[in-house]
Design a protein around this motif. Sequence first.
Motif, PDB file in Angstrom:
ATOM      1  N   TYR A  40       0.222 -12.809  -0.976  1.00  0.00           N
ATOM      2  CA  TYR A  40       0.566 -11.463  -1.385  1.00  0.00           C
ATOM      3  C   TYR A  40       1.180 -10.645  -0.260  1.00  0.00           C
ATOM      4  O   TYR A  40       1.341  -9.431  -0.379  1.00  0.00           O
ATOM      5  N   ARG A  41       1.558 -11.337   0.855  1.00  0.00           N
ATOM      6  CA  ARG A  41       2.284 -10.713   1.959  1.00  0.00           C
ATOM      7  C   ARG A  41       1.604  -9.424   2.438  1.00  0.00           C
ATOM      8  O   ARG A  41       2.254  -8.379   2.570  1.00  0.00           O
ATOM      9  N   VAL A  42       0.291  -9.498   2.660  1.00  0.00           N
ATOM     10  CA  VAL A  42      -0.449  -8.342   3.157  1.00  0.00           C
ATOM     11  C   VAL A  42      -0.212  -8.216   4.656  1.00  0.00           C
ATOM     12  O   VAL A  42      -0.445  -9.162   5.412  1.00  0.00           O
ATOM     13  N   SER A  43       0.275  -7.057   5.088  1.00  0.00           N
ATOM     14  CA  SER A  43       0.587  -6.865   6.503  1.00  0.00           C
ATOM     15  C   SER A  43      -0.313  -5.833   7.170  1.00  0.00           C
ATOM     16  O   SER A  43      -0.271  -5.681   8.387  1.00  0.00           O
ATOM     17  N   ASN A  44      -1.092  -5.098   6.389  1.00  0.00           N
ATOM     18  CA  ASN A  44      -2.036  -4.168   7.002  1.00  0.00           C
ATOM     19  C   ASN A  44      -3.214  -3.938   6.060  1.00  0.00           C
ATOM     20  O   ASN A  44      -3.177  -4.316   4.891  1.00  0.00           O
ATOM     21  N   ILE A  45      -4.271  -3.350   6.611  1.00  0.00           N
ATOM     22  CA  ILE A  45      -5.451  -3.072   5.809  1.00  0.00           C
ATOM     23  C   ILE A  45      -5.863  -1.617   5.998  1.00  0.00           C
ATOM     24  O   ILE A  45      -5.560  -1.029   7.036  1.00  0.00           O
ATOM     25  N   PRO A  46      -6.548  -1.012   5.009  1.00  0.00           N
ATOM     26  CA  PRO A  46      -6.914  -1.628   3.729  1.00  0.00           C
ATOM     27  C   PRO A  46      -5.723  -1.769   2.792  1.00  0.00           C
ATOM     28  O   PRO A  46      -4.814  -0.949   2.816  1.00  0.00           O
ATOM     29  N   SER A  47      -5.712  -2.842   2.005  1.00  0.00           N
ATOM     30  CA  SER A  47      -4.710  -3.045   0.964  1.00  0.00           C
ATOM     31  C   SER A  47      -5.426  -3.392  -0.333  1.00  0.00           C
ATOM     32  O   SER A  47      -6.412  -4.141  -0.320  1.00  0.00           O
ATOM     33  N   LEU A  48      -4.931  -2.860  -1.435  1.00  0.00           N
ATOM     34  CA  LEU A  48      -5.500  -3.131  -2.751  1.00  0.00           C
ATOM     35  C   LEU A  48      -4.357  -3.541  -3.665  1.00  0.00           C
ATOM     36  O   LEU A  48      -3.429  -2.763  -3.909  1.00  0.00           O
ATOM     37  N   ILE A  49      -4.419  -4.780  -4.151  1.00  0.00           N
ATOM     38  CA  ILE A  49      -3.360  -5.332  -4.995  1.00  0.00           C
ATOM     39  C   ILE A  49      -3.947  -5.672  -6.353  1.00  0.00           C
ATOM     40  O   ILE A  49      -4.957  -6.383  -6.443  1.00  0.00           O
ATOM     41  N   PHE A  50      -3.334  -5.158  -7.413  1.00  0.00           N
ATOM     42  CA  PHE A  50      -3.773  -5.472  -8.765  1.00  0.00           C
ATOM     43  C   PHE A  50      -2.944  -6.637  -9.299  1.00  0.00           C
ATOM     44  O   PHE A  50      -1.714  -6.656  -9.161  1.00  0.00           O
ATOM     45  N   ILE A  51      -3.640  -7.600  -9.908  1.00  0.00           N
ATOM     46  CA  ILE A  51      -2.965  -8.771 -10.464  1.00  0.00           C
ATOM     47  C   ILE A  51      -3.392  -8.978 -11.906  1.00  0.00           C
ATOM     48  O   ILE A  51      -4.433  -8.481 -12.351  1.00  0.00           O
ATOM     49  N   ASP A  52      -2.564  -9.728 -12.636  1.00  0.00           N
ATOM     50  CA  ASP A  52      -2.914 -10.169 -13.980  1.00  0.00           C
ATOM     51  C   ASP A  52      -3.726 -11.452 -13.819  1.00  0.00           C
ATOM     52  O   ASP A  52      -3.201 -12.482 -13.386  1.00  0.00           O
ATOM     53  N   LEU A 182       5.949   1.513  -6.602  1.00  0.00           N
ATOM     54  CA  LEU A 182       6.843   0.565  -7.264  1.00  0.00           C
ATOM     55  C   LEU A 182       7.228  -0.581  -6.341  1.00  0.00           C
ATOM     56  O   LEU A 182       7.287  -1.742  -6.761  1.00  0.00           O
ATOM     57  N   TYR A 183       7.461  -0.259  -5.057  1.00  0.00           N
ATOM     58  CA  TYR A 183       7.927  -1.286  -4.125  1.00  0.00           C
ATOM     59  C   TYR A 183       6.849  -1.732  -3.133  1.00  0.00           C
ATOM     60  O   TYR A 183       7.136  -2.506  -2.218  1.00  0.00           O
ATOM     61  N   GLY A 184       5.612  -1.273  -3.330  1.00  0.00           N
ATOM     62  CA  GLY A 184       4.516  -1.733  -2.481  1.00  0.00           C
ATOM     63  C   GLY A 184       4.769  -1.477  -1.008  1.00  0.00           C
ATOM     64  O   GLY A 184       4.514  -2.343  -0.166  1.00  0.00           O
ATOM     65  N   ILE A 185       5.243  -0.287  -0.668  1.00  0.00           N
ATOM     66  CA  ILE A 185       5.612   0.014   0.712  1.00  0.00           C
ATOM     67  C   ILE A 185       4.366   0.039   1.602  1.00  0.00           C
ATOM     68  O   ILE A 185       3.404   0.742   1.324  1.00  0.00           O
ATOM     69  N   GLN A 186       4.395  -0.767   2.683  1.00  0.00           N
ATOM     70  CA  GLN A 186       3.278  -0.852   3.606  1.00  0.00           C
ATOM     71  C   GLN A 186       3.618  -0.314   4.990  1.00  0.00           C
ATOM     72  O   GLN A 186       2.746  -0.223   5.852  1.00  0.00           O
ATOM     73  N   GLY A 187       4.868   0.023   5.216  1.00  0.00           N
ATOM     74  CA  GLY A 187       5.259   0.560   6.515  1.00  0.00           C
ATOM     75  C   GLY A 187       6.676   1.097   6.461  1.00  0.00           C
ATOM     76  O   GLY A 187       7.437   0.800   5.531  1.00  0.00           O
ATOM     77  N   ILE A 188       7.021   1.919   7.451  1.00  0.00           N
ATOM     78  CA  ILE A 188       8.364   2.485   7.529  1.00  0.00           C
ATOM     79  C   ILE A 188       8.940   2.184   8.910  1.00  0.00           C
ATOM     80  O   ILE A 188       8.173   1.986   9.866  1.00  0.00           O
ATOM     81  N   PRO A 189      10.279   2.141   9.029  1.00  0.00           N
ATOM     82  CA  PRO A 189      11.272   2.325   7.968  1.00  0.00           C
ATOM     83  C   PRO A 189      11.396   1.093   7.079  1.00  0.00           C
ATOM     84  O   PRO A 189      11.303  -0.033   7.554  1.00  0.00           O
ATOM     85  N   THR A 190      11.612   1.335   5.800  1.00  0.00           N
ATOM     86  CA  THR A 190      11.878   0.264   4.842  1.00  0.00           C
ATOM     87  C   THR A 190      13.088   0.667   4.005  1.00  0.00           C
ATOM     88  O   THR A 190      13.160   1.794   3.516  1.00  0.00           O
ATOM     89  N   LEU A 191      14.018  -0.280   3.855  1.00  0.00           N
ATOM     90  CA  LEU A 191      15.199  -0.053   3.022  1.00  0.00           C
ATOM     91  C   LEU A 191      15.245  -1.137   1.959  1.00  0.00           C
ATOM     92  O   LEU A 191      15.428  -2.317   2.270  1.00  0.00           O
ATOM     93  N   ILE A 192      15.034  -0.743   0.705  1.00  0.00           N
ATOM     94  CA  ILE A 192      15.113  -1.650  -0.438  1.00  0.00           C
ATOM     95  C   ILE A 192      16.504  -1.508  -1.053  1.00  0.00           C
ATOM     96  O   ILE A 192      16.918  -0.397  -1.387  1.00  0.00           O
ATOM     97  N   VAL A 193      17.240  -2.607  -1.182  1.00  0.00           N
ATOM     98  CA  VAL A 193      18.588  -2.549  -1.746  1.00  0.00           C
ATOM     99  C   VAL A 193      18.540  -3.059  -3.183  1.00  0.00           C
ATOM    100  O   VAL A 193      18.057  -4.169  -3.449  1.00  0.00           O
TER     101      VAL A 193
END
Length: 348
Positions: A40-52, A182-193
């Motif tokens: 789930y590409r977790v890069s920092n904590i705490p992180s909470l990811i909801f899954i099906d 929407l994009y699960g941002i975990q840090g900045i700067p982030t550029l989503i194209v």
Amino acid sequence: MAGALTDVLGEVLVAADGEEVAVSALASRGVSLLKLWNKYRVSNIPSLIFIDASTGKVVCRNGLLVIRDDPEGLEFPWGPKPFSEVVAGALLRNNGQTLDSSALEGSHVGVYFSAHWCPPCRSLTRVLVESYRKIKEAGQKFEILFVSADRSEDSFKQYFSEMPWVAVPYADEARRSRLNRLYGIQGIPTLIVLDSKGDVITRQGRVEVLNDIECREFPWHPKPVLELTDSNAVQLNEGPCLVLFVDSEDDGESEAAKQLIQPIAEKIIAKYKAKEEEAPLLFFVAGEDDMTDSLRDYTNLPEAAPLLTILDMSARAKYVMDVEEITPEIVEAFVSDFLADKLKPEPI
């Protein structure tokens, strides 16, 4: 629990009521926990990811924001919504004029998460302003949407005054938060194209902009194999990475290495894309420079070239294949054994 998540956890289940025995069983499986971090590409904590739970697919990467923004659970199950729906509303230009978000339709869009207090953000913004100008002058339909993480409206206004694109109004905290979710941002700067339909082309816009100053490769569709550079080395922290070290003093060595790895990388990427999952490996070729030397020193790798490795920074583990000749068969077997947990890791 079934599907893709079962492949990670095996027989370990956590009951919905959080029974202590189940939690204890999960905690005892260090390998499974590390695989979850990587999956789930977790890069920092705490992180909470909801899954099906029936499929293992991600519903929401930024669960902490969900809990903050929707404590009553009115938006449950918090699944992803189209960009056009999340961004809907008035947008700002730095001269105070407003326009409707529908003006973004039909254009490639860079969703830029940034803040004035962040030095790397300010550095990227200076480069991004020039990239934006070049892309527009080339006749491309492209817009950037600034989503501020500034700590005050005054800071937002000061920072936004440097930007020739549009922004979500600072006062619209709910919409800014929904875009982060929407994009699960975990840090900045982030550029989503995004492409003209609002689908993600790359989450690594920052790296692409820094590596392609002339914007010749816009809109920056991901490459299966990257050459390791100072600007993209940060991706080594995002999960396991296959890195083939070569002697870059030999003409064509790096390009030949890319061509050797690429069919294997494409096969892995296509396999997981078909399951609507991110590939479990990133693929790099590394030449000889100061950054590569530092990486070898940090991971205590031998000086051999070619040298085939898989580096898992979050697990502080490495897997090394030191052979005289690297062939496609060797690479494919190495990758298959890694994905099947047949390789014994060495500590970094």
